[in-house]
Structures are given as C-alpha cells and as structure tokens.
Design an enzyme around this catalytic site. Structure first.
Site, PDB file in Angstrom:
ATOM      1  N   LEU A  68     -32.587   2.860   9.927  1.00 53.91           N
ATOM      2  CA  LEU A  68     -33.528   3.347  10.588  1.00 53.91           C
ATOM      3  C   LEU A  68     -34.949   3.649  10.363  1.00 53.91           C
ATOM      4  O   LEU A  68     -35.113   4.384   9.464  1.00 53.91           O
ATOM      5  CB  LEU A  68     -32.969   4.515  11.608  1.00 53.91           C
ATOM      6  CG  LEU A  68     -34.127   5.087  12.682  1.00 53.91           C
ATOM      7  CD1 LEU A  68     -34.075   4.155  13.919  1.00 53.91           C
ATOM      8  CD2 LEU A  68     -33.564   6.421  13.244  1.00 53.91           C
ATOM      9  N   ASP A  69     -35.933   2.957  10.622  1.00 53.78           N
ATOM     10  CA  ASP A  69     -37.471   3.099  10.628  1.00 53.78           C
ATOM     11  C   ASP A  69     -37.745   2.901   8.928  1.00 53.78           C
ATOM     12  O   ASP A  69     -38.548   3.505   8.380  1.00 53.78           O
ATOM     13  CB  ASP A  69     -37.787   4.655  10.880  1.00 53.78           C
ATOM     14  CG  ASP A  69     -37.786   5.004  12.331  1.00 53.78           C
ATOM     15  OD1 ASP A  69     -37.762   3.936  13.195  1.00 53.78           O
ATOM     16  OD2 ASP A  69     -37.565   6.005  12.819  1.00 53.78           O
TER      17      ASP A  69
END
Lengths: 286, 286, 286, 286
Positions: free
Chosen positions: A229-230
């Site tokens: 994530l990210d």
C-alpha cells in the site's frame, strides 16, 4: 505536441559507451527524423535510459518494420524496450468512488482532446456517477465492494479491464485497496493518486494525519500501484501551502486541487511513455 | 469551513484609533461569537479594512436586526460595509465560450458542494456546452456575439443576469470583451480569468506573447472586470514553470491548469466576502 | 515593517465571547493605535490566539505601565501572554558546524539590518568559521563535541548562551543533537532547520533517504527543538522540485537553498512574536 | 555533479536528420563515455541544440585533439559550438553596489565550492564591501560612477574585466546601467538579476510598480545583458507570493530571497554551459 504521426521508443539497458550512437545511428541510417530525445545515465544502478520520438513518415517502413530491424540492436544492448505509435490511442479505464474532482477533471481533458485517449469504461464501487459518465457516451460499470465480496469484485474488475482491452487503469480517488493479485497482474499499468506527499502519511485519512502533525504544506502523489500500500514507484508529486487556520476539511478541499493536477500530469507522462520504472523508482522524461 | 450559520461583515473606513474595539465591542455586547476575524490597515491610503464572521444563533437578533443596530456605528466610523448570511446562497452566472476546463471545474465544485452556490444559468456565445450544462439541470442561454450585434447581445446578457437575480458573473474563459456599459453596471461583481500573469501580456494570445519573449514561467490572473481591458483589480494570481521545449500549444495546455485553479480560488474569496476593493487594488483576507 | 516603535502582544486563552473586544477595548480606552492585529480560534482545542502591534507613543504609559494595567484583564481571560518592545533587540545565538550557507545567509541579513537583532556570539563544534565570524565583530566560541565530552560540552553551550543573555538559539545546520537537558531548559527558544520535509525522512542523511525513495520534491523544515529528535512544533516548511537526474549530492545542493530560506523565514516569525505554540503545533501569524 | 574530469560540448545547428547520430557516433568511435546529454529541436526556428558531457579520460586525446577532430563535423553540420573542460575553472567577475544579499550568497557558494570558480575580483561603484571581499582574499576595485564620469568608469570596468581575464561578469544587484559599448563587447557573458518578473515592471523601482498594480506575486529574472535595458535573453525566473499586507519595503525584503536564488541558478546554468542563446531566447538544459 506534434501534429504528425510519430513512434516513441522508450528503453533502458546496462550503461556502456556508444549506446546513443548505436540507437540514433540506426534511425539516421533510415533517414528517421528525431522530434524529441532524452537520455539518462543512472550511475548508481549502472543503467541507461532513453526515450526517442521519430516522425513516422520519415521512415521507409512501418512500426512492425521498425521493430523487426531494431530487435537485433536491442538484443545486442540487452535492452528492455517498447515502442508505441501516436496514431493508436491508449485505452484508459477509470476507477472512481464518490468524489467528483478527478473524474470531472479527466473527462474535461478527454473532451477537449488534451488527453487524446479512449476511455472504454468507468468502473465504480458506487453508482453515483453513472448518469454523468453515460452522458459522455462512456459505459459505466457498477461493481460494489463489500468486506465479503472482495475477491469476486476484483475478479470482475479485472475481467472488465481485460474485456475493455485497457492499457492503463487509473484510480481516480478510488477508495478501495485493490487485491494483490490484481496489482501483480498489471505491473506498471495501474496509477493511483494518493492524497499526501508520500512517504509522509501513508494509509487512511492523510489530511487528518497532516493536521495533527501541524505541517505547513500538504501534498499529493501519483504512483504506480504495487501490492504494498502506497509504496509503489512515484511518478509525480506536488504540494500546496496551508496554515494554522485550515481545518482538516479545508485541507481536503485544498488537496483536491493538487490531487487532480498531479494525477493528470502523472497520467500524461505515463501515456506518452515518458515514465521508465527501475526498481522502486522512476525516470520521468518531461 | 463552518457548519453553523453565520453572518459575515466586510467593511472599510478611514483609519483611526478604536475601530476594532468599537466593532467587536458591539458584537460582544450582544454575546456574539466571533468565528473568524481579519483586520488590515493600509498606511498609504489611511484606510482600515476588516472582515468578521459571527455565529448567527449566538446573537439575539436576525440579520435585519444586526443591520439596524450596526448602522449608527458604521455611520460614525464612515464605513463602507456589507453583511451577508451564510444561509443565503450566492447566485453565480457563468459565461463561457468553447473551452471546457473552467466550466467542468466550476461544475465539479458545485456538484460536490465545495462551492455552495446557486447557478441560475450559464450563458455562452456558442452552443457547445448546451447539453452538458442542461444535463446538470442548469438553464443554458445561447447568446451569439457577432461584430454587428454586440450592443443587442450585451443587453441580452444583462437582461438574463438581472432576470436570474445574479450576484456574481464569472467569465470562465468567455472570449468576448464585455461592453463598457455592462462592466459599469456591475462594479465588483464580474470576475474574469486572464490567461497571463498580469500586467505582462495584456490582450490577445498571451501565451504566444510569452513564447516570443522566452519567459520561464507562465501565469493566470483572476480580476474584477472594469471598462479598461485586463486592468481591473487583481484578486488572485499563480504561475507554472515552463521551459524551452514548450511550444505555445504546450503553454496553452499548462496554462489551463493554472487558470481553473486561480479562477476557483478567486471566486471563492469573492463569494466568501474576503475581497475588499480599494481603488484598483484588493485586500484579500484568506 | 514599521519605522515607529511599537509593542507586540502575543497571547492565547480559552475561547469565549468578547475576547477581542476586551483586549482591543483596553487599548482603545488608552488611545492606543493598532498597527497590525491577527486573531485565530482553534475550534478543536477551544483556544483563542492573538497578536497585536500597538504604536508605543500612542499610549500614555510605557511597557511596564502597559503590563501593569493589562495583567488583570489577562488574568480574567486566563491568558498566556507576553509583550515585547520593538526598541529592544532580540539576542540570537547562532550554532553552526562546517556548512556555510545558513551562517552566511543569517549574517548577510543581520548586516543589512533586515534582521534587526543582536548576535552576541556564534558557537561551533568546529573552528572553521572563527575568522569569518570575528571579522564581523561577533565573538566566536569553539566548543568541540566528542562522544566522550557531550555532557560537559552542552553544559558549556548552556553557560555561554546564558552568559550572552540569549533570547533565542538558532541551530544553523549544527550537526549535533543537543542534550535533552539543554532542550528542556529553553522550550520554544531553540530553532532548528531540518533538511527534509518533515515528517518524511527523520534523522540522518535525509537527502539520501529521499533519493532512495524516489520522491519528486525535497524540502526543509524549521521547527522548535524538543527532547524528541525532529519532532518539535513546525514553524515553516518549503520544498523544491528535483528529478531522476539529481544525485544525492545535487539534492544536498538544492536543499541548501531551501534550508536557508526556510530558516530565515521561521526565525523572523519567531523574533517578531508571530509564532504561538500550542501542544505540538504552531499558530503563525504572518 | 561528477567527480571525474569531463568535456562539455554545447552546440546548435540547422535541424536535419542524423545530427545526434553524427555527433555521438564521433564520440563512440573514440570510445568516449557520455555522462549527460540533452537535445532540443526548435521547430519554429528550424534549429537544433545540444549539450553533451564526455568523460575526459575515456577519450584517447586531449581537448585540443577533440577540437581538431570534431571541427570538420561541426563544419559539415554548420554548427555554432564551444567546448569546455571541467578542469579549467571559469573566471567570474562580480559587480556590486550597496546591497549584501547576492554578494554574500555568491561568496558562500564559492567558499563551499558549490560554485567551483575563480573570482579574480569584485568591482563596485561604492567601497561598502571592500573589507568583506578582501577578507575572502579577493581583490576589490572601487570604480565610482557619477553622471559625469560614466564613459571613463565603464572603460575602467572593461579594462579590469579584461585584465582579470574574466569569462563572465555578474551584476549582483549592481545599480548602474552599463554602457552599450560594454554590453556589446561581451555578448552572452554579462548576467544581470532584475528584481521583477520580466516583462512586467521594466526599469526603476519595480517593487513599487508592483505595489501600485496590486499584484499577488512578485518575481526576479536572471538575464543576459544587452544594450536594451531589461530586454536581454531570459535565463531563469521565479516568484514569491505576497499579499495586501506587504508594503513596498516588505516586497523588497521578500524579493531579495528570490533574487539571490534566481541569480545563483542562472549563473550555474551559464557556467555549466547549459544555456544556449538563439535570438532573444534561451535554451536551458537543466
């Protein structure tokens, strides 16, 4: 912005002497007219990156002919390469949830032909924008996502993307986390806009995190989606100044202006084959 | 961004001692709760500017009551003043020609309630956006402008604006020059977005002027329209970096991103009564 | 920038109705001329912040007289407050190591009286700038710091700061971590410039961290020093654009331009009593 | 930022096919290692621009050998070209009046070797900085300029510049207008920093002009000096935000931060042969 048809070669290879000469020599030999060219040596990685636009009708062969003749050179240079044709529009599938700003922004750019792409469909976990999207003559797919149906939903998203023969998937403030399988199936093809200046404020509610920390600028980050994530390779970022008088709601509002601009810039770089990924970093030939 | 209803007092007067005390004393006397307040002394002009937000339900009277009681103080201070009620939506008439970017941007902000306004109608000298505007449930008026029919056309624009009970007219890349009569009839009510960093590149084709001069940044300016072209009081400006590789067409494209952001910011300041005009300059209480 | 002598009141208190009226009423009652005034309500914290400049010779008493008369009002409002006199120069002790850019920048601003301060001394853990500092007529103290002598060194720094009657200590790229005791002894008085856009890249070698992450902007942060490294209240931040062609060394070079500007801005805000700290956040009345 | 010695070729020629191949082919033939390369086609002018850095010790000949072998190719391509050696420091003469900021900034960059140049002398129409400059071991020449002695003064400046074997003259807020003869004698060698965002506010007191017009950003422009005041080719520009609360004095102060940064960036581009002039415009290969 070139009116004439052109081919874009984007490539990287181990660094050595003579790379530019070898590649541009091949083009010159066939009287190819170079419109734009960019080169970069990553000294740390020992890798060489390039992007070259050649006017299509200056060459005595078509794209297949180019590829056939160029392949031995690419092999010799141990090149990762791709070549695209400006006459073939990229197919961009937009994923959206309930926020307007990125969707309106992308469709305005598409309407004005600033983004000269096909949008085969828009997919959303809500039906909020069904009418708006369809008014533009673009198919809209409502694929609800619940804690229970995630695998089926993402399988459906993947099926729709493939059915649409999508080149690129854009998460235009799509507020769900894609499955690792979906991410892994399309490396370097899924773009997200994260509403913080990464690596600050990963995850949920970044503007509230920013408010708590008391930062004086907030930002947005356009990056390729990876399973983590990210954490994917960053394509573009920008920031905007805030101050003590701004509430988290104000930040959300300011942030939207940065989000849509950063997403549009990142998407343009991607679609014009200006972004070359190496490891978790990008070379962006603006 | 306040959820509760509030009144906004925007005022200016000759500078002297005791102004803030006089005005806030009046509010305090009635137990008014000040949400936000800004003050500015213009030493050169000897003039004092202020903007105060008061929570409506903290006061023992309504807006008319406020005005009645405040009028003697304003008279004593020789004040130019106005007061608005957050519960009464401003009525904004949008003027547009054939370019999408500002129109889409404003409608997205209106759809999301970021701009909490009424748009009684959109007026255009082309019918390009008739369908798009009407899809949003907003009346669209096509008022063609030709070299021959200008007086009649602007009379019609003025009639439509008044019929719509417009508070504000926004030229969202409206590519005609309004008549001096129309400008004079609505001072401080007509906002324009000019596609250059004024005072550079007044008039037509500013990006081409910028290209010829070889500047390294281009900009946009939101200003009040006056009878003199591109000379009205400036509300907001911003710039974006370009370089030698950018053609005038590229500049047009970059410029759009600045234009829509600057227009939206300027419009918001205006609608929230954050802009006080003095001569050809503005005080903007952000 | 006012030529006349003025007093600056900076204060915060629990929010309630009538605060501005109470404070400005007191000033008006004594015919005080307000040059500049700023107010802010922190809704989340329920706290009110203000900063007011009053022309000294408009008042019938001196600073002590002001304080004596204002104290009961401050007590009534449960105020944290301080008041300063523009005629009394602040005393700023500069801490530096071996990098020029912030030191030259601060001394240039001091020479031109842009920073109208006293610099009673410069302290460094190296003797690199002894000659340069002394040429400016400023005492220079070389206080070496080694892993072994830290407690003694920081005791000496503290002694020198107190001997110099310093109001403010500026770490102008001072490459040592102050002792918790020293930090705790001077809360809100020690400013640091950190060479990243906090909270990204806390700690050592932030430009190398930024290079590894592939960010597209780098920044700098001016903050108050607290016992926890790089976690103090942020006063000012800014960023600069980089791209794939920039090595960590290039980033260091770009970063210097941001560091010195951000430090100078943060220091100015602090010296003009524009910064009010609340918890780990700041209100900065620019 | 390369540690190894390198040669920099900067050139322009009429556009045609095969230019890059011809030039890089020559380098590759001699096993030259290209560190950095940039190319630009100006479609409007039909002209091609390039800048190439080659590692010196990758070549089997020295700079003279390079030039001798490259000359026929340059002739064939009708090239304007120059080549420089990173081991030969450029000689930069600084002109200054009574303002500190650019002088301190340039000397700090020179001290830290960020600017790896020789400063053979500083020339000023005042003796304000004599001690400061000489403390750095740099000769200082006081050449007063009065309305009566201008021709003689500029003749003396020219003599000193030539005696110093200067490559570049930098007007670091030198507040006199050079004679047309001096400008004409050194085209593309004299850099000025103008304290406005040109073409806005040409001539004297630009910040006061900006104040009167009520702009919301102010800027600075680094440009080559030509006989026409403030009209030379622009190398670099930047802006900073101001608002209604800023007096002309505040703008002067803000402006300094932009001036010194813009001048330093422009000078660096110039010294690294990144700036190619064509007509009144520049190509800047950053």
């Amino acid at each position: 912005m070139h009116r004439d048809r052109f081919y874009t070669l984007a490539a990287s290879c181990p660094d050595r002497t003579g790379i530019i000469a070898r590649v541009t020599g091949f083009i010159a030999e066939h009287k190819g007219w170079v419109l734009e060219s960019s080169f970069h040596a990553d000294d740390e990685a020992g890798r060489y990156f390039m992007r070259i636009e050649v006017k299509a009708d200056s060459l005595p062969f078509d794209l297949a002919g180019f590829c056939g003749r160029f392949a031995p050179i690419a092999a010799e240079l141990k090149m990762d390469w791709k070549i695209s044709d400006s006459a073939v529009k990229k197919r961009v599938v937009i994923m959206v949830s309930k926020q307007e700003h990125c969707l309106y922004d992308l469709l305005a750019r598409w309407q004005s032909k600033e983004l000269d792409i096909e949008i085969p469909c828009v997919i959303s976990n809500h039906d909020t924008f069904k009418g708006f999207v369809e008014w533009h003559g673009i198919p809209f797919h409502h694929v609800p996502v619940t804690p229970e149906n995630k695998p089926a939903s993402y399988a459906e998203v993947q099926r729709l993307f493939e059915e649409a023969r999508g080149d690129t998937m854009v998460l235009a403030r799509y507020m769900q986390i894609l499955s690792p399988e979906l991410c892994a199936a399309h490396p370097g093809k899924i773009l997200n806009i994260h509403h913080s200046f990464l690596p600050s404020f990963v995850g949920a509610r970044p503007y509230h995190q920013a408010f708590q920390r008391g930062v004086k600028l907030i930002g947005a980050t356009c990056h390729y989606v990876t399973a983590e994530l990210d954490q994917g390779p960053i394509i573009e970022q920008d920031v905007i100044r805030i101050d003590h008088s701004d509430s988290p709601d104000d930040m959300v509002r300011y942030g939207k202006d940065i989000e849509k601009t950063v997403l549009a810039r990142g998407l343009r770089y991607h679609l014009e084959d200006r972004v070359l990924v190496h490891g978790n970093k990008t070379v962006v030939f603006r």
